[in-house]
Design a protein around this motif. Structure first.
Motif, PDB file in Angstrom:
ATOM      1  N   PHE A  24       0.815  -1.213   0.000  1.00 46.45           N
ATOM      2  CA  PHE A  24       0.000   0.000   0.000  1.00 46.45           C
ATOM      3  C   PHE A  24       0.856   1.273   0.000  1.00 46.45           C
ATOM      4  O   PHE A  24       0.703   2.145  -0.860  1.00 46.45           O
ATOM      5  CB  PHE A  24      -0.915  -0.024   1.231  1.00 46.45           C
ATOM      6  CG  PHE A  24      -2.017   0.986   1.213  1.00 46.45           C
ATOM      7  CD1 PHE A  24      -3.323   0.598   0.967  1.00 46.45           C
ATOM      8  CD2 PHE A  24      -1.766   2.335   1.469  1.00 46.45           C
ATOM      9  CE1 PHE A  24      -4.357   1.536   0.969  1.00 46.45           C
ATOM     10  CE2 PHE A  24      -2.782   3.262   1.469  1.00 46.45           C
ATOM     11  CZ  PHE A  24      -4.080   2.864   1.214  1.00 46.45           C
ATOM     12  N   LEU A  57      -7.332   2.612  -3.495  1.00 44.31           N
ATOM     13  CA  LEU A  57      -6.579   2.780  -2.253  1.00 44.31           C
ATOM     14  C   LEU A  57      -7.463   3.338  -1.136  1.00 44.31           C
ATOM     15  O   LEU A  57      -7.384   2.901   0.013  1.00 44.31           O
ATOM     16  CB  LEU A  57      -5.386   3.695  -2.485  1.00 44.31           C
ATOM     17  CG  LEU A  57      -4.299   3.154  -3.421  1.00 44.31           C
ATOM     18  CD1 LEU A  57      -3.238   4.218  -3.661  1.00 44.31           C
ATOM     19  CD2 LEU A  57      -3.663   1.889  -2.857  1.00 44.31           C
ATOM     20  N   GLU A  61      -8.331   1.532   2.336  1.00 49.11           N
ATOM     21  CA  GLU A  61      -7.959   2.165   3.609  1.00 49.11           C
ATOM     22  C   GLU A  61      -9.128   2.163   4.585  1.00 49.11           C
ATOM     23  O   GLU A  61      -8.938   2.138   5.803  1.00 49.11           O
ATOM     24  CB  GLU A  61      -7.500   3.595   3.320  1.00 49.11           C
ATOM     25  CG  GLU A  61      -6.773   4.280   4.463  1.00 49.11           C
ATOM     26  CD  GLU A  61      -7.739   4.972   5.416  1.00 49.11           C
ATOM     27  OE1 GLU A  61      -7.396   5.122   6.592  1.00 49.11           O
ATOM     28  OE2 GLU A  61      -8.831   5.338   4.968  1.00 49.11           O
ATOM     29  N   THR A  70      -3.900  -5.234   1.235  1.00 47.03           N
ATOM     30  CA  THR A  70      -2.742  -4.373   1.482  1.00 47.03           C
ATOM     31  C   THR A  70      -1.765  -4.328   0.305  1.00 47.03           C
ATOM     32  O   THR A  70      -0.811  -3.555   0.336  1.00 47.03           O
ATOM     33  CB  THR A  70      -1.970  -4.842   2.735  1.00 47.03           C
ATOM     34  OG1 THR A  70      -1.550  -6.193   2.523  1.00 47.03           O
ATOM     35  CG2 THR A  70      -2.840  -4.754   3.980  1.00 47.03           C
ATOM     36  N   LEU A  75      -5.759  -5.010  -4.077  1.00 45.97           N
ATOM     37  CA  LEU A  75      -6.498  -3.748  -4.183  1.00 45.97           C
ATOM     38  C   LEU A  75      -6.963  -3.420  -5.601  1.00 45.97           C
ATOM     39  O   LEU A  75      -7.923  -2.676  -5.785  1.00 45.97           O
ATOM     40  CB  LEU A  75      -5.614  -2.601  -3.689  1.00 45.97           C
ATOM     41  CG  LEU A  75      -5.289  -2.584  -2.203  1.00 45.97           C
ATOM     42  CD1 LEU A  75      -4.033  -1.738  -1.951  1.00 45.97           C
ATOM     43  CD2 LEU A  75      -6.471  -2.034  -1.413  1.00 45.97           C
TER      44      LEU A  75
END
Length: 200
Positions: A24, A57, A61, A70, A75
């Motif tokens: 990330f 992202l 989060e 992550t 993602l």
């Protein structure tokens, strides 16, 4: 300026990407460093398998579950919407508009990343000088649309608008000529004022 017809003519050849294992924080740092809002995600052999964006992202989060995503592979949005370097600029623009995207990964015939094309890249075609556009239109009309010597067509281009006037041997040719000229890269609009022979 050369004729700009395909994605390969306008794309950015140096494309930044990440692999599926990129974490990330490193994704965020890469986006910041290259000032982009999305990155292609590549497999081990260089094929585009997805795209990770700022939106991906932000969604990741917000996930507070123990098995939260992550890495880029977890993602990313998949399958990735891509375009080939041989695709026309118009086709790429339609794809971007349909999918509401700002940029597209450009791939070769094997799906490997060769570049990225953005909305701004596609608009480069409208920076062509009027003289270049006019030359291409005249060549198109003379060698492809109308038999040599059977018509007298004058071309003037100003701010990307093509003005066509003169005479045509057949009224049906006007629509053909106007449509074809409208596909010339850099043409914003076509204005035609032709005379045709009176019916017998």
């Amino acid at each position: 300026m050369k004729h700009l017809r395909t994605v390969d003519d306008v794309m950015t050849h140096a494309a930044m990407s990440v692999d599926r294992g990129t974490v990330f924080k490193d994704i965020v740092e890469t986006m910041r460093m290259w000032n982009v809002s999305a990155l292609p995600v590549l497999s081990e052999d260089g094929r585009v398998v997805g795209v990770v964006s700022e939106a991906d992202l932000l969604l990741g989060e917000q996930d507070t579950s123990p098995d939260r995503a992550t890495t880029a592979g977890q993602l990313m949005t998949r399958p990735a919407v891509t375009v080939t370097k041989e695709a026309t600029i118009r086709a790429a623009a339609r794809l971007m508009a349909r999918c509401h995207l700002k940029r597209l990964p450009v791939v070769d015939g094997d799906g490997r990343l060769v570049g990225v094309v953005s909305r701004g890249d596609l608009l480069k075609v409208y920076l062509r000088p009027d003289a270049d556009i006019g030359t291409e239109i005249r060549e198109l009309i003379m060698y492809q649309l109308i038999p040599h010597g059977s018509a007298e067509v004058h071309v003037h281009v100003s701010s990307g608008i093509a003005y066509l006037y003169g005479s045509l041997p057949d009224p049906a040719l006007e629509d053909v000529v106007v449509r074809a000229v409208g596909t010339v890269p850099g043409v914003v609009d076509v204005k035609a004022d032709f005379t045709v022979p009176a019916a017998a």
